[in-house]
Design an enzyme around this catalytic site. Structure first.
Site, short mmCIF file in Angstrom:
data_model
loop_
_atom_site.label_atom_id
_atom_site.label_comp_id
_atom_site.label_asym_id
_atom_site.label_seq_id
_atom_site.Cartn_x
_atom_site.Cartn_y
_atom_site.Cartn_z
CG ASP A 1 -1.85 1.18 1.22
OD1 ASP A 1 -1.46 2.27 0.73
OD2 ASP A 1 -3.00 1.03 1.67
CG HIS A 2 1.54 4.04 -3.30
ND1 HIS A 2 0.38 3.58 -3.85
CD2 HIS A 2 1.51 5.37 -3.43
CE1 HIS A 2 -0.33 4.60 -4.27
NE2 HIS A 2 0.34 5.71 -4.04
CG HIS B 1 -4.31 4.34 -0.72
ND1 HIS B 1 -3.31 3.41 -0.69
CD2 HIS B 1 -4.63 4.50 -2.03
CE1 HIS B 1 -3.04 3.03 -1.94
NE2 HIS B 1 -3.84 3.67 -2.76
P1 NAP Z 1 0.76 -2.11 -17.26
O1 NAP Z 1 1.46 -0.86 -17.64
O2 NAP Z 1 -0.46 -2.53 -17.99
O3 NAP Z 1 1.84 -3.28 -17.34
C1 NAP Z 1 1.49 -4.64 -17.30
C2 NAP Z 1 2.74 -5.48 -17.49
O4 NAP Z 1 2.38 -6.86 -17.46
C3 NAP Z 1 3.48 -5.25 -18.80
O5 NAP Z 1 4.86 -5.37 -18.55
C4 NAP Z 1 3.00 -6.42 -19.66
O6 NAP Z 1 3.98 -6.64 -20.64
C5 NAP Z 1 2.92 -7.53 -18.61
N1 NAP Z 1 2.00 -8.62 -18.97
C6 NAP Z 1 0.68 -8.52 -19.27
N2 NAP Z 1 0.18 -9.77 -19.47
C7 NAP Z 1 1.21 -10.64 -19.29
C8 NAP Z 1 1.33 -12.06 -19.34
N3 NAP Z 1 0.29 -12.87 -19.64
N4 NAP Z 1 2.54 -12.62 -19.08
C9 NAP Z 1 3.60 -11.84 -18.78
N5 NAP Z 1 3.55 -10.50 -18.70
C10 NAP Z 1 2.37 -9.91 -18.96
O7 NAP Z 1 0.36 -2.10 -15.71
P2 NAP Z 1 0.97 -1.18 -14.54
O8 NAP Z 1 0.31 0.14 -14.59
O9 NAP Z 1 2.44 -1.25 -14.58
O10 NAP Z 1 0.38 -1.91 -13.23
C11 NAP Z 1 0.89 -3.12 -12.74
C12 NAP Z 1 0.27 -3.41 -11.39
O11 NAP Z 1 0.60 -2.38 -10.48
C13 NAP Z 1 -1.25 -3.49 -11.36
O12 NAP Z 1 -1.62 -4.42 -10.39
C14 NAP Z 1 -1.67 -2.10 -10.93
O13 NAP Z 1 -2.94 -2.09 -10.32
C15 NAP Z 1 -0.58 -1.80 -9.93
N6 NAP Z 1 -0.33 -0.38 -9.71
C16 NAP Z 1 0.14 0.41 -10.72
C17 NAP Z 1 0.41 1.73 -10.47
C18 NAP Z 1 0.98 2.63 -11.55
O14 NAP Z 1 1.33 3.77 -11.20
N7 NAP Z 1 1.08 2.20 -12.77
C19 NAP Z 1 0.19 2.28 -9.20
C20 NAP Z 1 -0.29 1.45 -8.18
C21 NAP Z 1 -0.54 0.12 -8.46
P3 NAP Z 1 3.69 -7.42 -22.03
O15 NAP Z 1 2.54 -6.74 -22.66
O16 NAP Z 1 4.98 -7.29 -22.78
O17 NAP Z 1 3.42 -8.80 -21.63
#
Ligand code: NAP
Length: 499
Positions: free
Chosen positions: A179-180, A242
């Site tokens: 939980d950042h 949060h």
């Molecule tokens: P994202 O940008 O959509 O990235 C998803 C990642 O997963 C990509 O690297 C994608 O790469 C990979 N991926 C998707 N399907 C896959 C599969 N079947 N096998 C292997 N790799 C796969 O998502 P994100 O924003 O980074 O968020 C990631 C997590 O962090 C989520 O749970 C989100 O709720 C949480 N989060 C994110 C943020 C933020 O600021 N972004 C903040 C808080 C929490 P490929 O397409 O190359 O597979």
């Protein structure tokens, strides 16, 4: 573990080409590396797309160093990054991932320590954890830790299911649920302000505190996250985690020591004392909102139901205000008001602790000069504390005027405080789970929130959208406090506001 420990580990980031990895994880790791906080380490990035190690290292370099400055330290850092193209739903590719992991373990002397960071969509969390076990990735001879991003489930039932899945591979002590907010400097400061100051702790109860207000507002709308947000809404996205975490830190009893177990157990006791709000009470204690169109920084912005991937008839809330009651000796009768929303007037997270009025007003309240003492904890973007007192207004007569004592983190230390992710990654590498959420906290907070979503999902809100973008939410949120004789202290311009 010692504060200056330099931990050693192989870090596997699942979702290494995603937004979180690029914006938060790589830069945070680099800052730890620059500060010489890391011992031997290597990183394997995992995602589906096909990339060479060189290409992956270039993308790490870009996210850490967008200006493209040449630097030996950075070269050394990115040389420790490796890429493994792998679909996490494909059972066959875990064996080859394990082979790479063993090779890097030997090459970098990583003592078999492994961190598995799941920076991916939550539907994959359970599958990955199970495969890590069945395909032997968790069998290395050092420590193994699973770092898992929010959301942890969608409700209590799905959270339980996910927890059972990951518990087949990891013990509770090995699971680091992020939980950042718990990594933020001023959220961590709540307990220090409370428990290191004899001027606050004796007053921190229902005899002296009138109410506590926690606001976390954003100016951004749903942006490109419409698909996710439609299924989540502000209650699940912000309140379950949060907001309730901040409330638990404000309300908990002093722990007998600063160990992970002691702090978590005090927080859990707060969740257990949180009065459940069910059925007909929900709309009495909670207000939901959805933003309409409006003006932000003089720019026209669309309504939520006009955003991409959002149902024009959407019943999803982008704003929640609520009154929480903690039924224990310390807090009986003191409302904790929370509010959070998108497309609000200001981007800010702030806590206002309002102390009770003096028993009589000696100094001319009519002239609007006396107001309750307030302790304001500024979580973000400013970081600091302000204490509002009343003092004599200079001059002939005995009138009072509000004065403030302020402490701003940046002003004092002259540096930016470390990003939440930097601290949390370092904690995880050191094996300190204090600032991660325990399963009991997750389960209790879902039980609380599920009662509210059950009512809101059943009853469509007819008045959506009910607040203008750029405002502080629907009028009903003001009425929620008004009926208790309170009002929201403004998140900006508190200084000029008079009681
Ligand atoms: P994202 O940008 O959509 O990235 C998803 C990642 O997963 C990509 O690297 C994608 O790469 C990979 N991926 C998707 N399907 C896959 C599969 N079947 N096998 C292997 N790799 C796969 O998502 P994100 O924003 O980074 O968020 C990631 C997590 O962090 C989520 O749970 C989100 O709720 C949480 N989060 C994110 C943020 C933020 O600021 N972004 C903040 C808080 C929490 P490929 O397409 O190359 O597979």
């Amino acid at each position: 573990m010692a504060q200056n420990e330099k931990p050693t580990a192989l870090i596997m980031i699942f979702g290494a080409t995603g937004d979180l990895a690029k914006r938060k994880l790589f830069p945070s790791l680099y800052r730890l590396f620059e500060k010489d906080r890391l011992g031997d380490f290597a990183v394997i990035g995992v995602a589906r797309r096909s990339l060479t190690n060189d290409e992956f290292q270039t993308s790490v370099n870009q996210s850490v160093n967008p200006e493209g400055v040449e630097n030996d330290k950075l070269k050394e850092f990115v040389s420790k990054f490796y890429y493994h193209s792998h679909d996490v739903t494909d059972s066959d590719s875990y064996a080859s991932l394990n082979t790479v992991a063993h090779e890097l373990d030997n090459q970098y002397n990583l003592s078999g320590n492994r961190i598995f960071y799941l920076a991916m969509a939550p539907e994959f969390f359970g599958t990955i954890a199970e495969h890590l076990k069945t395909d032997g990735l968790t069998d290395a001879h050092g420590f193994k830790r699973l770092v898992i991003e929010k959301p942890f489930g969608h409700d209590l039932e799905s959270a339980k299911k996910l927890n059972n899945q990951i518990r087949t591979a990891f013990t509770e002590d090995e699971i680091y649920r992020i939980d950042h907010y718990l990594g933020k400097e001023m959220v961590q400061n709540i307990e220090v302000i409370r428990f290191a100051n004899s001027i606050f702790e004796p007053l921190w109860n229902n005899r002296f505190i009138s109410n506590i207000q926690v606001t976390s507002s954003e100016t951004l709308g749903v942006e490109e996250r419409g698909r996710y947000y439609e299924k989540s809404g502000a209650l699940r996205d912000m309140v379950q985690n949060h907001m309730l975490q901040m409330v638990s830190l404000l309300a908990m009893e002093p722990p007998i020591s600063l160990t992970t177990d002691e702090i978590r157990s005090e927080k859990v006791r707060v969740f257990r004392a949180l009065r459940p709000i069910k059925g007909n009470e929900v709309n009495e204690y909670f207000v939901r909102g959805q933003y309409g169109k409006g003006l932000l920084e003089e720019k026209k912005v669309p309504a939520y139901n006009e955003e991409d991937m959002v149902d024009p008839e959407s019943n999803t809330e982008t704003f929640v205000a609520g009154k929480l009651m903690i039924d224990n000796f310390r807090w009986a009768g003191v409302p904790f008001y929370i509010r959070t929303g998108k497309r609000m007037e200001a981007k800010t997270t702030k806590i206002v602790v309002e102390f009770k009025d003096m028993p009589m007003d000696l100094y001319n309240r009519q002239e609007g000069s006396v107001r309750p003492n307030l302790l304001v904890i500024h979580i973000q973007p400013e970081e600091g504390i302000t204490l509002y007192l009343n003092a004599k207004k200079a001059g002939q007569f005995m009138n009072s005027t509000p004065v403030k004592l302020s402490y701003a983190n940046k002003g004092i230390d002259g540096l930016n405080t470390p990003e939440a992710y930097e601290k949390l990654l370092y904690d995880c590498l050191r094996g300190d789970a204090t600032n991660f959420t325990h399963w009991d906290e997750v389960a209790l907070s879902w039980s609380f929130v599920d009662n509210i979503s059950a009512v809101w999902e059943k009853e469509k809100e007819q008045n959506f959208p009910n607040y203008e973008a750029g405002s502080m939410g629907p009028k009903a949120a003001d009425a929620l406090l008004d009926k208790d004789g309170h009002f929201w202290w403004p998140v900006t311009n508190l200084d000029v506001e008079k009681c």
